[in-house]
Design a protein around this motif. Structure first.
Motif, PDB file in Angstrom:
ATOM      1  N   LEU A   1       0.858  -1.183   0.000  1.00  0.00           N
ATOM      2  CA  LEU A   1       0.000   0.000   0.000  1.00  0.00           C
ATOM      3  C   LEU A   1       0.890   1.227   0.000  1.00  0.00           C
ATOM      4  O   LEU A   1       1.387   1.643   1.045  1.00  0.00           O
ATOM      5  CB  LEU A   1      -0.921  -0.028   1.230  1.00  0.00           C
ATOM      6  N   ALA A   2       1.100   1.776  -1.180  1.00  0.00           N
ATOM      7  CA  ALA A   2       2.014   2.908  -1.323  1.00  0.00           C
ATOM      8  C   ALA A   2       1.253   4.137  -1.797  1.00  0.00           C
ATOM      9  O   ALA A   2       0.302   4.043  -2.583  1.00  0.00           O
ATOM     10  CB  ALA A   2       3.122   2.561  -2.323  1.00  0.00           C
ATOM     11  N   SER A   3       1.694   5.296  -1.349  1.00  0.00           N
ATOM     12  CA  SER A   3       1.059   6.553  -1.709  1.00  0.00           C
ATOM     13  C   SER A   3       1.102   6.761  -3.214  1.00  0.00           C
ATOM     14  O   SER A   3       2.143   6.601  -3.853  1.00  0.00           O
ATOM     15  CB  SER A   3       1.770   7.710  -1.004  1.00  0.00           C
ATOM     16  N   GLY A   4      -0.059   7.087  -3.788  1.00  0.00           N
ATOM     17  CA  GLY A   4      -0.141   7.373  -5.217  1.00  0.00           C
ATOM     18  C   GLY A   4      -0.202   6.140  -6.093  1.00  0.00           C
ATOM     19  O   GLY A   4      -0.248   6.246  -7.322  1.00  0.00           O
ATOM     20  N   GLU A   5      -0.215   4.965  -5.509  1.00  0.00           N
ATOM     21  CA  GLU A   5      -0.270   3.729  -6.285  1.00  0.00           C
ATOM     22  C   GLU A   5      -1.548   2.959  -5.969  1.00  0.00           C
ATOM     23  O   GLU A   5      -2.131   3.100  -4.900  1.00  0.00           O
ATOM     24  CB  GLU A   5       0.931   2.823  -5.970  1.00  0.00           C
ATOM     25  N   GLN A   6      -1.950   2.120  -6.937  1.00  0.00           N
ATOM     26  CA  GLN A   6      -3.070   1.224  -6.729  1.00  0.00           C
ATOM     27  C   GLN A   6      -2.700   0.213  -5.629  1.00  0.00           C
ATOM     28  O   GLN A   6      -1.606  -0.346  -5.643  1.00  0.00           O
ATOM     29  CB  GLN A   6      -3.371   0.460  -8.030  1.00  0.00           C
ATOM     30  N   PRO A   7      -3.581  -0.014  -4.640  1.00  0.00           N
ATOM     31  CA  PRO A   7      -3.289  -1.053  -3.645  1.00  0.00           C
ATOM     32  C   PRO A   7      -3.002  -2.376  -4.341  1.00  0.00           C
ATOM     33  O   PRO A   7      -3.668  -2.726  -5.328  1.00  0.00           O
ATOM     34  CB  PRO A   7      -4.571  -1.129  -2.816  1.00  0.00           C
ATOM     35  N   ALA A   8      -2.010  -3.086  -3.859  1.00  0.00           N
ATOM     36  CA  ALA A   8      -1.585  -4.309  -4.534  1.00  0.00           C
ATOM     37  C   ALA A   8      -1.517  -5.474  -3.561  1.00  0.00           C
ATOM     38  O   ALA A   8      -1.147  -5.321  -2.395  1.00  0.00           O
ATOM     39  CB  ALA A   8      -0.215  -4.108  -5.180  1.00  0.00           C
ATOM     40  N   VAL A   9      -1.903  -6.648  -4.060  1.00  0.00           N
ATOM     41  CA  VAL A   9      -1.716  -7.907  -3.344  1.00  0.00           C
ATOM     42  C   VAL A   9      -0.597  -8.654  -4.053  1.00  0.00           C
ATOM     43  O   VAL A   9      -0.650  -8.876  -5.266  1.00  0.00           O
ATOM     44  CB  VAL A   9      -2.997  -8.757  -3.340  1.00  0.00           C
ATOM     45  N   LEU A  10       0.426  -9.017  -3.305  1.00  0.00           N
ATOM     46  CA  LEU A  10       1.580  -9.694  -3.881  1.00  0.00           C
ATOM     47  C   LEU A  10       1.450 -11.194  -3.651  1.00  0.00           C
ATOM     48  O   LEU A  10       1.425 -11.659  -2.506  1.00  0.00           O
ATOM     49  CB  LEU A  10       2.867  -9.178  -3.242  1.00  0.00           C
ATOM     50  N   ILE A  11       1.343 -11.940  -4.754  1.00  0.00           N
ATOM     51  CA  ILE A  11       1.229 -13.402  -4.703  1.00  0.00           C
ATOM     52  C   ILE A  11       2.457 -13.984  -5.389  1.00  0.00           C
ATOM     53  O   ILE A  11       2.724 -13.652  -6.556  1.00  0.00           O
ATOM     54  CB  ILE A  11      -0.050 -13.887  -5.425  1.00  0.00           C
ATOM     55  N   PRO A  12       3.215 -14.841  -4.715  1.00  0.00           N
ATOM     56  CA  PRO A  12       4.400 -15.433  -5.345  1.00  0.00           C
ATOM     57  C   PRO A  12       4.050 -16.113  -6.676  1.00  0.00           C
ATOM     58  O   PRO A  12       3.094 -16.884  -6.754  1.00  0.00           O
ATOM     59  CB  PRO A  12       4.868 -16.472  -4.317  1.00  0.00           C
ATOM     60  N   GLY A  13       4.797 -15.765  -7.713  1.00  0.00           N
ATOM     61  CA  GLY A  13       4.541 -16.326  -9.032  1.00  0.00           C
ATOM     62  C   GLY A  13       3.565 -15.526  -9.865  1.00  0.00           C
ATOM     63  O   GLY A  13       3.331 -15.828 -11.039  1.00  0.00           O
ATOM     64  N   PHE A  14       2.976 -14.488  -9.253  1.00  0.00           N
ATOM     65  CA  PHE A  14       1.999 -13.649  -9.971  1.00  0.00           C
ATOM     66  C   PHE A  14       2.346 -12.176  -9.737  1.00  0.00           C
ATOM     67  O   PHE A  14       1.479 -11.341  -9.502  1.00  0.00           O
ATOM     68  CB  PHE A  14       0.572 -13.962  -9.485  1.00  0.00           C
ATOM     69  N   GLU A  15       3.639 -11.874  -9.821  1.00  0.00           N
ATOM     70  CA  GLU A  15       4.117 -10.534  -9.502  1.00  0.00           C
ATOM     71  C   GLU A  15       3.702  -9.485 -10.515  1.00  0.00           C
ATOM     72  O   GLU A  15       3.569  -8.305 -10.180  1.00  0.00           O
ATOM     73  CB  GLU A  15       5.657 -10.536  -9.383  1.00  0.00           C
ATOM     74  N   HIS A  16       3.489  -9.867 -11.770  1.00  0.00           N
ATOM     75  CA  HIS A  16       3.220  -8.885 -12.824  1.00  0.00           C
ATOM     76  C   HIS A  16       1.736  -8.655 -13.070  1.00  0.00           C
ATOM     77  O   HIS A  16       1.350  -7.611 -13.594  1.00  0.00           O
ATOM     78  CB  HIS A  16       3.895  -9.313 -14.124  1.00  0.00           C
ATOM     79  N   GLU A  17       0.919  -9.622 -12.694  1.00  0.00           N
ATOM     80  CA  GLU A  17      -0.513  -9.490 -12.941  1.00  0.00           C
ATOM     81  C   GLU A  17      -1.272 -10.414 -12.006  1.00  0.00           C
ATOM     82  O   GLU A  17      -0.894 -11.577 -11.825  1.00  0.00           O
ATOM     83  CB  GLU A  17      -0.829  -9.840 -14.400  1.00  0.00           C
TER      84      GLU A  17
END
Length: 307
Positions: free
Chosen positions: A42-58
């Motif tokens: 959760l970074a300022s100015g960025e879309q909230p992201a869920v990080l899943i191993p093996g699915f880093e790009h999409e």
């Protein structure tokens, strides 16, 4: 290239193998991932992201939830947050975090069953030993037996029957842990103990079995013997009503019939095992689940969010 689908589990085992085969049969690749390895960014100015191993790009279009690891309250909440966040980002989560929360917590399951008038044993949940002992004395003096269960747990572990001659458990005793979850004991027939497991997918009972036990706890993990029965009639209708009450994509519903023929829902499991049921019925339950999951995924517009 085959579509890759995360299956959240820490122990794929027999069920993971069946799911992997079922996904492969539909041109997809099941990738086993632990929720412990996922993260939120959760970074300022960025879309909230869920990080899943093996699915880093999409992010994937859907995830299949086969297990949520236990741990401290903070860790469990964080793992459920991953499921909630994925759903908010447009990912199909099967079963989703809300469904898991409603069913892993036996107190909330019981509350929702009672709220929706689904027949289920009389239940009490409290922290006070005084209140719990008062319930115990009142019920046993009236000739009724009680069952005490851990609020979280499965496969019949930690379940005990309380009678008038039972020493009442203290809060720090194993499986009590400062909380009392008490239910009226439903007698399915002394010496001929049995209950039913009904598997419900998308609101429809698809398979059922009766479990015969040498003990009043009939779970397969406790040595219960499985026998296939038709998933129809009053049994199926009650299981479907229970699934609606807790609002799940799929579940295993445990139902017991008392000596007078009345049916009661005991539990609803949103991450159910089905090895015994599949062995008894011959139905490829893993394939049924995968097909329903993929139909959900394909009927929902895909929202691509870079992670």
């Amino acid at each position: 290239m085959n579509q890759r689908i995360p299956v959240f589990t820490d122990d794929p085992g027999w069920h993971g193998k069946r799911l992997k085969e079922a996904f492969a049969a539909r041109g997809c690749e099941a990738v086993f991932v632990s929720l412990k390895e996922c993260a939120l960014r959760l970074a300022s100015g960025e879309q909230p992201a869920v990080l899943i191993p093996g699915f880093e790009h999409e992010l994937p279009a859907g995830v299949f939830v086969r297990g949520v690891p236990g741990g401290t309250l903070q860790r469990v909440i964080a793992r459920l947050d991953i499921l909630h966040a994925l759903k908010m980002l447009g990912v199909v989560v099967y079963n989703d975090g809300n469904a898991v929360e409603r069913t892993v917590d036996k107190a909330m399951t019981s509350f929702l069953l009672h709220l929706n008038r689904v027949p289920t044993p009389q239940t009490w949940v409290c922290e006070s030993r005084y209140q719990a002992q008062e319930i115990y004395l009142r019920e046993t003096m009236a000739g009724r037996q009680l069952v005490i269960k851990p609020l979280f747990g499965s496969q019949g572990q930690g379940v005990r029957k309380l009678t008038s001659s039972t020493v009442f458990p203290v809060p720090m005793e194993e499986h009590v842990d400062g909380l009392y979850y008490l239910q009226t004991y439903i007698d399915s027939g002394e010496g001929a103990w049995h209950d039913h497991r009904v598997f419900v997918i998308r609101g429809q009972a698809v398979a059922a079995m009766i479990r015969h036990g040498s003990h009043w706890v009939n779970n397969v993990a406790q040595g219960g013997r499985c026998e296939a029965i038709a998933a129809e009639g009053e049994l199926a209708q009650l299981a479907e009503a229970a699934a609606r009450a807790v609002n799940v994509d799929y579940c295993g519903v445990d139902i017991i019939r008392d000596r007078d023929g009345r049916l009661y829902v005991l539990e609803v499991n949103s991450i159910p095992a089905w090895k015994g049921l599949q062995g008894a019925t011959g139905l490829n339950i893993g394939q049924c689940l995968v097909d329903d999951f993929l139909s959900c995924m394909h009927s929902q517009p895909v929202l691509t969010v870079a992670s």
